[in-house]
Design an enzyme around this catalytic site. Structure first.
Site, short mmCIF file in Angstrom:
data_model
loop_
_atom_site.label_atom_id
_atom_site.label_comp_id
_atom_site.label_asym_id
_atom_site.label_seq_id
_atom_site.Cartn_x
_atom_site.Cartn_y
_atom_site.Cartn_z
N LYS A 1 0.89 -1.17 0.00
CA LYS A 1 0.00 0.00 0.00
C LYS A 1 0.92 1.21 0.00
O LYS A 1 1.26 1.78 1.05
CB LYS A 1 -0.89 -0.05 1.24
N1 PPE Z 1 -7.85 -2.07 -3.33
C1 PPE Z 1 -7.33 -0.83 -3.21
C2 PPE Z 1 -6.65 -0.23 -4.37
C3 PPE Z 1 -7.45 -0.16 -2.01
O1 PPE Z 1 -6.92 1.07 -1.89
C4 PPE Z 1 -8.13 -0.75 -0.92
C5 PPE Z 1 -8.28 -0.01 0.36
C6 PPE Z 1 -8.65 -2.03 -1.09
C7 PPE Z 1 -8.49 -2.67 -2.31
C8 PPE Z 1 -9.34 -2.77 0.02
O2 PPE Z 1 -8.44 -3.14 1.03
P1 PPE Z 1 -8.88 -3.28 2.54
O3 PPE Z 1 -9.13 -1.90 3.05
O4 PPE Z 1 -7.73 -3.93 3.21
O5 PPE Z 1 -10.10 -4.11 2.56
N2 PPE Z 1 -8.42 1.39 0.22
C9 PPE Z 1 -8.15 2.24 1.36
C10 PPE Z 1 -7.97 3.66 0.97
C11 PPE Z 1 -9.18 4.45 0.63
C12 PPE Z 1 -8.85 5.90 0.48
O6 PPE Z 1 -9.66 6.61 -0.13
O7 PPE Z 1 -7.81 6.34 0.97
C13 PPE Z 1 -9.19 2.04 2.44
O8 PPE Z 1 -10.27 1.52 2.18
O9 PPE Z 1 -8.89 2.40 3.58
#
Ligand code: PPE
Length: 311
Positions: free
Chosen positions: A161
């Site tokens: 991330k």
């Molecule tokens: N894909 C991406 C690209 C992504 O950024 C997230 C989280 C996910 C999948 C889902 O991952 P998880 O949160 O572990 O279930 N995106 C984060 C950032 C959002 C933002 O606007 O900043 C989040 O949901 O916290």
């Protein structure tokens, strides 16, 4: 509209809490110029007994894995980072909140070479409501396939991330939002469905649940939670390649993410998905998800870290 940087409260900044508005960095910080940062998004929910952080250990592990992928060394231990997240909830008197741990290179020197810069680490927490709208959670959202391709595994590593990776998400989301859609759906370099700008994708067809494999998508913690909850309900969840027309013809589809939680998709590229509303399996999984995060699910004890307040 309230401005995030002008809030009252405290931010954990390199090992101690500082007043919210004093949590500033130099404009020549490497992270600002090259996106050399790694971060997490974590949620804390109010339960009947105490606020509780959802899957804290898993988020912390991913934070350190992101740093490892970047070759960045975090000058704190996992347990110090976890304590800082719990403390950020207490120090800001929050019950339900979004928590943002971030590590980035500071301002010793510019130029691509990053590692002679100090690594700064912060943890902020604040109230952050529904990501894709309250109505979206209930009725489903409208999604558009992006003109931007999702990150290639050998260009930007998707398991991390990493701040710079999110340029791809920002471009895709802005394009979709400008065109009047709620969120963007990105295809990978082979043209297969990958994920949303900040969410993983699930598709339901004939009672079976599918999600793209972990190649060009983030290994979402909500994705994993939904796979476990679906298995608990007796559904099979298959990781496989999904084409855009498979998605068009799905019975149901939904996004998952810490911010987005479980958001049904009612339309993709102006084509109705299923009945054009939150489908029954999506509704069931969404209910189970909200139960578990609020301390009312079978997996709550395993996945929640309660925050003791007032002591
Ligand atoms: N894909 C991406 C690209 C992504 O950024 C997230 C989280 C996910 C999948 C889902 O991952 P998880 O949160 O572990 O279930 N995106 C984060 C950032 C959002 C933002 O606007 O900043 C989040 O949901 O916290």
């Amino acid at each position: 509209m309230s401005v995030l940087s002008e809030k009252e409260g405290k931010i954990w900044f390199n090992g101690k809490f500082v007043p919210w508005q004093d949590a500033n960095v130099h404009v020549l910080s490497h992270g600002l110029h090259y996106g050399t940062s790694i971060f997490e998004g974590v949620r804390c929910y109010q339960t009947d007994t105490a606020p509780a952080i959802f899957r804290l250990a898993d988020h912390s592990k991913r934070f350190f894995n992101s740093a490892h992928i970047m070759g960045m060394s975090i000058p704190y231990s996992i347990s110090e980072l976890e304590q800082a997240q719990c403390e950020a909830i207490r120090a800001n008197h929050l019950s339900s909140a979004y928590i943002r741990p971030l590590a980035f290179y500071g301002a010793n020197s510019l130029g691509i070479a990053a590692s002679n810069n100090p690594v700064h680490v912060i943890v902020a927490a604040w109230e952050w409501g529904t990501y894709l709208g309250e109505e979206g959670l209930e009725k489903g959202i409208r999604v558009k396939t992006s003109s931007f391709t999702r990150l290639h595994v050998n260009v930007n590593m998707c398991r991390g991330k990493i701040g710079g990776n999110y340029i791809n998400s920002v471009l895709a989301h802005d394009e979709a939002a400008t065109d009047g859609y709620d969120e963007a759906l990105l295809l990978d370099h082979n043209g297969l469905v990958s994920e949303g700008a900040g969410e993983n994708l699930f598709v339901i067809q004939n009672g079976k649940i599918y999600t793209p494999q972990l190649t060009s998508v983030l290994e979402g913690i909500t994705r994993d939670s939904i796979m476990v909850l679906a298995n608990d309900l007796g559904y099979e969840v298959l990781e496989r390649s999904i084409t855009r027309d498979t998605l068009y013809c799905a019975d149901e589809a939904f996004f998952t993410g810490t911010a987005a939680e479980v958001t049904p998709i009612r339309e993709v590229d102006n084509r109705q998905i299923g009945d054009g509303k939150r489908g029954p399996i999506t509704a069931q999984l969404q209910r189970d998800f909200f139960d578990v995060v609020q301390g009312k699910g079978k997996r709550s004890a395993e996945w929640l870290t309660p925050i003791r307040v007032g002591s």
